[in-house]
Scaffold this motif. Structure first.
Motif, PDB file in Angstrom:
ATOM      1  N   ALA A  90       0.820  -1.215   0.000  1.00  0.00           N
ATOM      2  CA  ALA A  90       0.000   0.000   0.000  1.00  0.00           C
ATOM      3  C   ALA A  90       0.854   1.266   0.000  1.00  0.00           C
ATOM      4  N   ALA A  91       2.072   1.181   0.557  1.00  0.00           N
ATOM      5  CA  ALA A  91       2.791   2.415   0.893  1.00  0.00           C
ATOM      6  C   ALA A  91       3.723   2.927  -0.195  1.00  0.00           C
ATOM      7  N   PHE A  92       4.314   2.022  -0.999  1.00  0.00           N
ATOM      8  CA  PHE A  92       5.358   2.481  -1.920  1.00  0.00           C
ATOM      9  C   PHE A  92       4.804   2.717  -3.314  1.00  0.00           C
ATOM     10  N   ASP A  93       5.135   3.864  -3.860  1.00  0.00           N
ATOM     11  CA  ASP A  93       4.737   4.193  -5.221  1.00  0.00           C
ATOM     12  C   ASP A  93       5.604   3.386  -6.190  1.00  0.00           C
ATOM     13  N   GLY A 116       0.681  11.192   8.509  1.00  0.00           N
ATOM     14  CA  GLY A 116       0.489  12.549   9.011  1.00  0.00           C
ATOM     15  C   GLY A 116       0.016  12.611  10.448  1.00  0.00           C
ATOM     16  N   ASN A 117       0.013  11.458  11.124  1.00  0.00           N
ATOM     17  CA  ASN A 117      -0.433  11.400  12.528  1.00  0.00           C
ATOM     18  C   ASN A 117       0.689  11.024  13.479  1.00  0.00           C
ATOM     19  N   GLY A 118       1.913  11.048  13.006  1.00  0.00           N
ATOM     20  CA  GLY A 118       3.041  10.754  13.893  1.00  0.00           C
ATOM     21  C   GLY A 118       3.460   9.296  13.955  1.00  0.00           C
ATOM     22  N   VAL A 119       2.824   8.420  13.165  1.00  0.00           N
ATOM     23  CA  VAL A 119       3.199   6.996  13.219  1.00  0.00           C
ATOM     24  C   VAL A 119       4.633   6.797  12.715  1.00  0.00           C
ATOM     25  N   GLY A 120       4.969   7.448  11.598  1.00  0.00           N
ATOM     26  CA  GLY A 120       6.323   7.327  11.058  1.00  0.00           C
ATOM     27  C   GLY A 120       7.357   7.853  12.060  1.00  0.00           C
ATOM     28  N   GLY A 121       7.051   8.985  12.689  1.00  0.00           N
ATOM     29  CA  GLY A 121       7.966   9.542  13.693  1.00  0.00           C
ATOM     30  C   GLY A 121       8.121   8.617  14.891  1.00  0.00           C
ATOM     31  N   ILE A 132      11.229   2.006   5.921  1.00  0.00           N
ATOM     32  CA  ILE A 132      10.216   2.495   6.865  1.00  0.00           C
ATOM     33  C   ILE A 132       9.007   2.877   6.026  1.00  0.00           C
ATOM     34  N   ALA A 133       7.834   2.460   6.448  1.00  0.00           N
ATOM     35  CA  ALA A 133       6.641   2.776   5.661  1.00  0.00           C
ATOM     36  C   ALA A 133       5.403   2.779   6.549  1.00  0.00           C
ATOM     37  N   VAL A 134       4.467   3.644   6.167  1.00  0.00           N
ATOM     38  CA  VAL A 134       3.168   3.754   6.847  1.00  0.00           C
ATOM     39  C   VAL A 134       2.091   3.747   5.763  1.00  0.00           C
ATOM     40  N   ASN A 180      12.543  12.578  -1.728  1.00  0.00           N
ATOM     41  CA  ASN A 180      11.474  11.995  -0.908  1.00  0.00           C
ATOM     42  C   ASN A 180      11.139  12.966   0.229  1.00  0.00           C
ATOM     43  N   PRO A 181       9.845  13.314   0.398  1.00  0.00           N
ATOM     44  CA  PRO A 181       9.502  14.255   1.477  1.00  0.00           C
ATOM     45  C   PRO A 181       9.783  13.702   2.871  1.00  0.00           C
ATOM     46  N   ALA A 182      10.093  12.393   2.974  1.00  0.00           N
ATOM     47  CA  ALA A 182      10.450  11.815   4.275  1.00  0.00           C
ATOM     48  C   ALA A 182      11.711  12.465   4.839  1.00  0.00           C
ATOM     49  N   GLN A 183      12.452  13.171   3.994  1.00  0.00           N
ATOM     50  CA  GLN A 183      13.673  13.842   4.449  1.00  0.00           C
ATOM     51  C   GLN A 183      13.430  14.709   5.685  1.00  0.00           C
ATOM     52  N   ALA A 184      12.321  15.443   5.708  1.00  0.00           N
ATOM     53  CA  ALA A 184      12.034  16.334   6.844  1.00  0.00           C
ATOM     54  C   ALA A 184      11.940  15.535   8.145  1.00  0.00           C
ATOM     55  N   LEU A 185      11.349  14.364   8.044  1.00  0.00           N
ATOM     56  CA  LEU A 185      11.200  13.489   9.215  1.00  0.00           C
ATOM     57  C   LEU A 185      12.578  13.038   9.709  1.00  0.00           C
ATOM     58  N   TYR A 186      13.449  12.676   8.794  1.00  0.00           N
ATOM     59  CA  TYR A 186      14.774  12.195   9.167  1.00  0.00           C
ATOM     60  C   TYR A 186      15.600  13.313   9.817  1.00  0.00           C
ATOM     61  N   LEU A 187      15.540  14.515   9.230  1.00  0.00           N
ATOM     62  CA  LEU A 187      16.297  15.639   9.789  1.00  0.00           C
ATOM     63  C   LEU A 187      15.821  15.938  11.203  1.00  0.00           C
ATOM     64  N   ARG A 188      14.499  15.876  11.402  1.00  0.00           N
ATOM     65  CA  ARG A 188      13.914  16.153  12.715  1.00  0.00           C
ATOM     66  C   ARG A 188      14.370  15.143  13.770  1.00  0.00           C
ATOM     67  N   HIS A 189      14.711  13.950  13.331  1.00  0.00           N
ATOM     68  CA  HIS A 189      15.134  12.910  14.277  1.00  0.00           C
ATOM     69  C   HIS A 189      16.654  12.758  14.344  1.00  0.00           C
TER      70      HIS A 189
HETATM   71  C1  LIG Z   1       7.771   8.463   5.270  1.00  0.00           C
HETATM   72  C2  LIG Z   1       6.538   7.922   6.003  1.00  0.00           C
HETATM   73  C3  LIG Z   1       6.913   6.597   6.660  1.00  0.00           C
HETATM   74  C4  LIG Z   1       6.105   8.919   7.075  1.00  0.00           C
HETATM   75  O1  LIG Z   1       5.027   8.348   7.818  1.00  0.00           O
HETATM   76  P1  LIG Z   1       3.994   9.270   8.647  1.00  0.00           P
HETATM   77  O2  LIG Z   1       3.237   8.377   9.562  1.00  0.00           O
HETATM   78  O3  LIG Z   1       3.234  10.143   7.739  1.00  0.00           O
HETATM   79  O4  LIG Z   1       5.018  10.160   9.488  1.00  0.00           O
HETATM   80  P2  LIG Z   1       4.691  11.275  10.576  1.00  0.00           P
HETATM   81  O5  LIG Z   1       3.223  11.535  10.640  1.00  0.00           O
HETATM   82  O6  LIG Z   1       5.396  10.920  11.831  1.00  0.00           O
HETATM   83  O7  LIG Z   1       5.472  12.510   9.999  1.00  0.00           O
HETATM   84  C5  LIG Z   1       5.031  13.106   8.800  1.00  0.00           C
HETATM   85  C6  LIG Z   1       6.178  13.951   8.312  1.00  0.00           C
HETATM   86  O8  LIG Z   1       6.919  13.232   7.333  1.00  0.00           O
HETATM   87  C7  LIG Z   1       7.226  14.092   6.241  1.00  0.00           C
HETATM   88  N1  LIG Z   1       6.604  13.424   5.100  1.00  0.00           N
HETATM   89  C8  LIG Z   1       6.925  12.170   4.749  1.00  0.00           C
HETATM   90  N2  LIG Z   1       6.273  11.809   3.641  1.00  0.00           N
HETATM   91  C9  LIG Z   1       5.502  12.833   3.273  1.00  0.00           C
HETATM   92  C10 LIG Z   1       4.626  13.041   2.215  1.00  0.00           C
HETATM   93  N3  LIG Z   1       4.377  12.114   1.278  1.00  0.00           N
HETATM   94  N4  LIG Z   1       4.002  14.232   2.121  1.00  0.00           N
HETATM   95  C11 LIG Z   1       4.242  15.167   3.046  1.00  0.00           C
HETATM   96  N5  LIG Z   1       5.083  15.001   4.089  1.00  0.00           N
HETATM   97  C12 LIG Z   1       5.721  13.858   4.206  1.00  0.00           C
HETATM   98  C13 LIG Z   1       6.728  15.455   6.589  1.00  0.00           C
HETATM   99  O9  LIG Z   1       7.830  16.138   7.131  1.00  0.00           O
HETATM  100  C14 LIG Z   1       5.700  15.200   7.662  1.00  0.00           C
HETATM  101  O10 LIG Z   1       5.763  16.187   8.629  1.00  0.00           O
HETATM  102  P3  LIG Z   1       4.462  17.079   8.957  1.00  0.00           P
HETATM  103  O11 LIG Z   1       3.381  16.101   9.342  1.00  0.00           O
HETATM  104  O12 LIG Z   1       4.921  17.965  10.055  1.00  0.00           O
HETATM  105  O13 LIG Z   1       4.182  17.780   7.669  1.00  0.00           O
HETATM  106  C15 LIG Z   1       5.346   7.728   5.013  1.00  0.00           C
HETATM  107  O14 LIG Z   1       5.127   8.943   4.333  1.00  0.00           O
HETATM  108  C16 LIG Z   1       5.562   6.616   3.980  1.00  0.00           C
HETATM  109  O15 LIG Z   1       5.273   5.446   4.233  1.00  0.00           O
HETATM  110  N6  LIG Z   1       6.032   6.982   2.765  1.00  0.00           N
HETATM  111  C17 LIG Z   1       6.177   6.003   1.670  1.00  0.00           C
HETATM  112  C18 LIG Z   1       7.320   5.079   1.919  1.00  0.00           C
HETATM  113  C19 LIG Z   1       8.647   5.809   1.969  1.00  0.00           C
HETATM  114  O16 LIG Z   1       8.944   6.637   1.126  1.00  0.00           O
HETATM  115  N7  LIG Z   1       9.466   5.502   3.002  1.00  0.00           N
HETATM  116  C20 LIG Z   1      10.752   6.133   3.193  1.00  0.00           C
HETATM  117  C21 LIG Z   1      11.815   5.572   2.345  1.00  0.00           C
HETATM  118  S1  LIG Z   1      12.236   3.875   2.761  1.00  0.00           S
END
Ligand SMILES: CC(C)(COP(=O)(O)OP(=O)(O)OC[C@H]1O[C@@H](n2cnc3c(N)ncnc32)[C@H](O)[C@@H]1OP(=O)(O)O)[C@@H](O)C(=O)NCCC(=O)NCCS
Length: 153
Positions: free
Chosen positions: A13-16, A81-86, A73-75, A112-121
């Motif tokens: 479901a998660a990966f494009d 957007g609810n903090g599960v990835g964080g 890592i995938a959600v 990949n927009p996940a970059q913001a999440l990684y920088l924050r951690h």
């Molecule tokens: C990356 C991923 C795991 C984040 O999961 P999540 O549960 O949404 O994460 P959180 O809610 O804790 O944090 C969301 C933050 O991630 C970032 N982010 C990651 N993917 C994003 C997207 N597609 N669009 C917007 N923001 C995204 C933003 O910084 C966002 O912060 P914000 O909510 O303050 O805007 C999820 O987007 C995902 O499964 N992506 C597809 C798989 C992938 O690319 N994985 C990483 C490479 S292996």
């Protein structure tokens, strides 16, 4: 449903497919059979799910001594957007530290927009691998390597 089923449900479901990042069931099964490969599941609150069916996210990582690589890592899209990835990232960091790994790596496709999440951690970009992702339909994409270093208590 077991952990492999739960991981594959999120994976599919998660990966494009345009980016070719997802692993297939055999690749994940082979990884899970290795003693140095670890996974985490998360429910919609980010915590370990009571049942595998409740999983909406996962991580997969591989430890080699003091280093551990976050392989995936995938959600699920509906749970984002609810903090599960964080929460998963924070649990991964804590677990890796408890296993003695203080140099944490991950690789992300450029853009990949996940970059913001990684920088924050606490991860910082340390390298670029040109044309690393080739399997997708979007054309080859660079991989950016991130490192998080910490002193272990
Ligand atoms: C990356 C991923 C795991 C984040 O999961 P999540 O549960 O949404 O994460 P959180 O809610 O804790 O944090 C969301 C933050 O991630 C970032 N982010 C990651 N993917 C994003 C997207 N597609 N669009 C917007 N923001 C995204 C933003 O910084 C966002 O912060 P914000 O909510 O303050 O805007 C999820 O987007 C995902 O499964 N992506 C597809 C798989 C992938 O690319 N994985 C990483 C490479 S292996």
């Amino acid at each position: 449903m077991d952990a492999l089923d739960a991981i594959m449900a999120v994976m599919e479901a998660a990966f494009d497919p345009a980016f070719g990042e997802a692993w297939n069931r055999r690749q994940v099964g082979d990884a899970l059979a290795q003693p140095n490969t670890h996974f985490l599941l998360a429910d919609a609150t980010g915590k370990e799910p009571l049942a595998a069916e409740d999983a909406v996210g996962f991580t997969l990582s591989r430890q080699i001594g003091p280093e551990e690589e976050l392989l995936l890592i995938a959600v699920m899209p509906a749970a984002r957007g609810n903090g599960v990835g964080g929460a998963l990232l924070a649990r991964f960091i804590a677990d890796a530290h408890s296993r003695g790994a203080n140099r944490l790596f991950l690789e992300m496709r450029d853009g990949n927009p996940a970059q913001a999440l990684y920088l924050r951690h606490g991860f910082a970009p340390v390298g670029r691998r040109p044309n690393y992702y080739r399997a997708g339909t979007s054309g080859p994409l660079d991989a950016i390597t991130y490192l998080r270093e910490a002193l272990l208590k």
